[in-house]
Design a protein around this motif. Structure first.
Motif, PDB file in Angstrom:
ATOM      1  N   GLU A 165      38.781 -37.765 -22.216  1.00 21.25           N
ATOM      2  CA  GLU A 165      39.960 -38.489 -22.880  1.00 21.25           C
ATOM      3  C   GLU A 165      40.905 -38.956 -22.227  1.00 21.25           C
ATOM      4  O   GLU A 165      41.472 -40.110 -22.367  1.00 21.25           O
ATOM      5  CB  GLU A 165      40.414 -37.532 -24.004  1.00 21.25           C
ATOM      6  CG  GLU A 165      39.728 -37.211 -25.240  1.00 21.25           C
ATOM      7  CD  GLU A 165      40.602 -36.266 -26.246  1.00 21.25           C
ATOM      8  OE1 GLU A 165      41.330 -35.431 -25.807  1.00 21.25           O
ATOM      9  OE2 GLU A 165      40.088 -36.640 -27.502  1.00 21.25           O
ATOM     10  N   LEU A 167      36.327 -32.395 -22.813  1.00 21.50           N
ATOM     11  CA  LEU A 167      37.054 -33.403 -23.850  1.00 21.50           C
ATOM     12  C   LEU A 167      38.326 -33.918 -23.111  1.00 21.50           C
ATOM     13  O   LEU A 167      38.696 -35.126 -23.145  1.00 21.50           O
ATOM     14  CB  LEU A 167      37.108 -32.853 -25.171  1.00 21.50           C
ATOM     15  CG  LEU A 167      37.225 -34.016 -26.120  1.00 21.50           C
ATOM     16  CD1 LEU A 167      36.261 -35.047 -26.185  1.00 21.50           C
ATOM     17  CD2 LEU A 167      37.454 -33.284 -27.573  1.00 21.50           C
ATOM     18  N   ILE A 206      35.947 -42.401 -27.344  1.00 21.26           N
ATOM     19  CA  ILE A 206      35.545 -41.296 -26.911  1.00 21.26           C
ATOM     20  C   ILE A 206      34.203 -40.909 -27.152  1.00 21.26           C
ATOM     21  O   ILE A 206      33.473 -40.118 -26.294  1.00 21.26           O
ATOM     22  CB  ILE A 206      36.655 -39.896 -27.212  1.00 21.26           C
ATOM     23  CG1 ILE A 206      36.270 -38.893 -26.482  1.00 21.26           C
ATOM     24  CG2 ILE A 206      36.382 -39.692 -28.688  1.00 21.26           C
ATOM     25  CD1 ILE A 206      36.619 -38.963 -25.003  1.00 21.26           C
ATOM     26  N   ALA A 256      43.085 -42.673 -21.851  1.00 16.83           N
ATOM     27  CA  ALA A 256      44.264 -42.555 -22.687  1.00 16.83           C
ATOM     28  C   ALA A 256      45.359 -43.803 -22.193  1.00 16.83           C
ATOM     29  O   ALA A 256      46.022 -43.966 -23.111  1.00 16.83           O
ATOM     30  CB  ALA A 256      44.880 -41.202 -21.858  1.00 16.83           C
TER      31      ALA A 256
END
Length: 322
Positions: free
Chosen positions: A316, A312, A86, A320
């Protein structure tokens, strides 16, 4: 609170001089309630491209979302340097939202990388190559025995102290960063590739990347090699991961803060550079606050890092399931 450039240079040689007593984990999230102002230069670039920040954000997001191979390369590079992916996603998103627009296809970056091998240019200023420039006595204390990060950081500190906006032996040097004056032959402020690296940063990280990933060491006397490296995604992503790893380590060693849980902070440092200087200033400020019986200050995100923390969950989601 400011530090003299001689003190800043000292930080490069001995990070321990500014180490805090203990490392404190900085939690995720923004310290600023609202986004700090975006610099006018970023606004001008965006307007010149007849775009908007939101449009640029969506474009780079779409490139990442649609390209599983690129996401896999990011995850691989991040793993090699023990950095959460990330952090790399955040830096890429930030650079292409506030710096230059992304290309539509990843392949374009490879094509551009090869084109620099055929170009004729040098790292120089007003006809003086950087090779000749760093042979001046002022740089003697930097020493060739250092690794590339310490060596080029030292040279950058000497530039700031001895040459920037000064007349030396009849030559007036610009009031600008070392990287902008000597290492961007096309135009000042230009950065390159998926990671939007500048050549001086790549030179700094050369030994770390060579030692960890086995990529060839970079040489300031071969600017074509440097430019190809920062344009080629396979190599550029490796350098990105190394830079982020270095920022996390420096903030732990110098300022006493573990920023590995806050992608907005690593994105901020990726954007601003001069990590040791910023960590040292924060450490000095917090020592003073402690002496006064006041609460030390956590590192804070800039406009660029604020966006990353604010988005965020959305960012993400890109990795994922990768």
């Amino acid at each position: 609170m400011s530090l003299s450039s001689s003190v800043i240079a000292g930080v490069v040689f001995s990070l321990a001089a500014f180490s805090a007593e203990a490392t404190e984990i900085v939690p995720s999230g923004n310290r600023h309630a609202t986004q700090p102002p975006v610099p006018s230069a970023s606004a001008r670039r965006t307007q010149a491209g007849q775009s908007t920040y939101d449009r640029k954000y969506k474009k780079i997001y779409a490139l990442l979302e649609s390209n599983a191979a690129l996401r896999a390369k990011i995850i691989e590079a991040a793993g090699e340097y023990d950095v959460a992916p990330i952090h790399m996603i955040g830096a890429i998103i930030g650079e292409h939202t506030y710096n230059v627009d992304a290309y539509d296809h990843l392949q374009t970056y490879y094509v551009k990388a090869v084109s620099y091998l055929k170009s004729s240019f040098s790292f120089s200023y007003e006809g003086e190559t950087v090779e000749a420039f760093i042979r001046q006595p002022a740089f003697a204390d930097c020493g060739d025995e250092m690794d590339s990060y310490a060596l080029w950081s030292c040279r950058e500190a000497v530039w700031d102290e001895k040459y920037r906006d000064q007349v030396v032996e009849g030559t007036h040097y610009p009031n600008d960063r070392f990287s902008a004056v000597f290492f961007q032959p096309f135009y000042a402020g230009q950065t390159f590739g998926i990671g939007q690296l500048n050549p001086l940063t790549a030179l700094q990280m050369s030994d770390m990347v060579h030692g960890t990933s086995g990529l060839p060491k970079l040489d300031h006397r071969d600017p074509q090699q440097v430019y190809r490296t920062i344009m080629d995604p396979d190599m550029s992503l490796t350098y990105m991961a190394a830079i982020l790893r270095k920022s996390i380590d420096v903030y732990a060693d110098v300022a006493g803060f573990d920023i590995s849980k806050n992608p907005g902070l690593t994105a901020t440092l990726y954007n601003l550079g001069n990590v040791e200087t910023r960590a040292a200033k924060l450490a000095a400020e917090n020592r003073l606050l402690r002496k006064q019986g006041r609460t030390p200050r956590w590192p804070r995100e800039n406009y660029y890092g604020w966006l990353i923390n604010d988005r965020l969950m959305e960012l993400e989601a890109l990795i994922a399931d990768s």
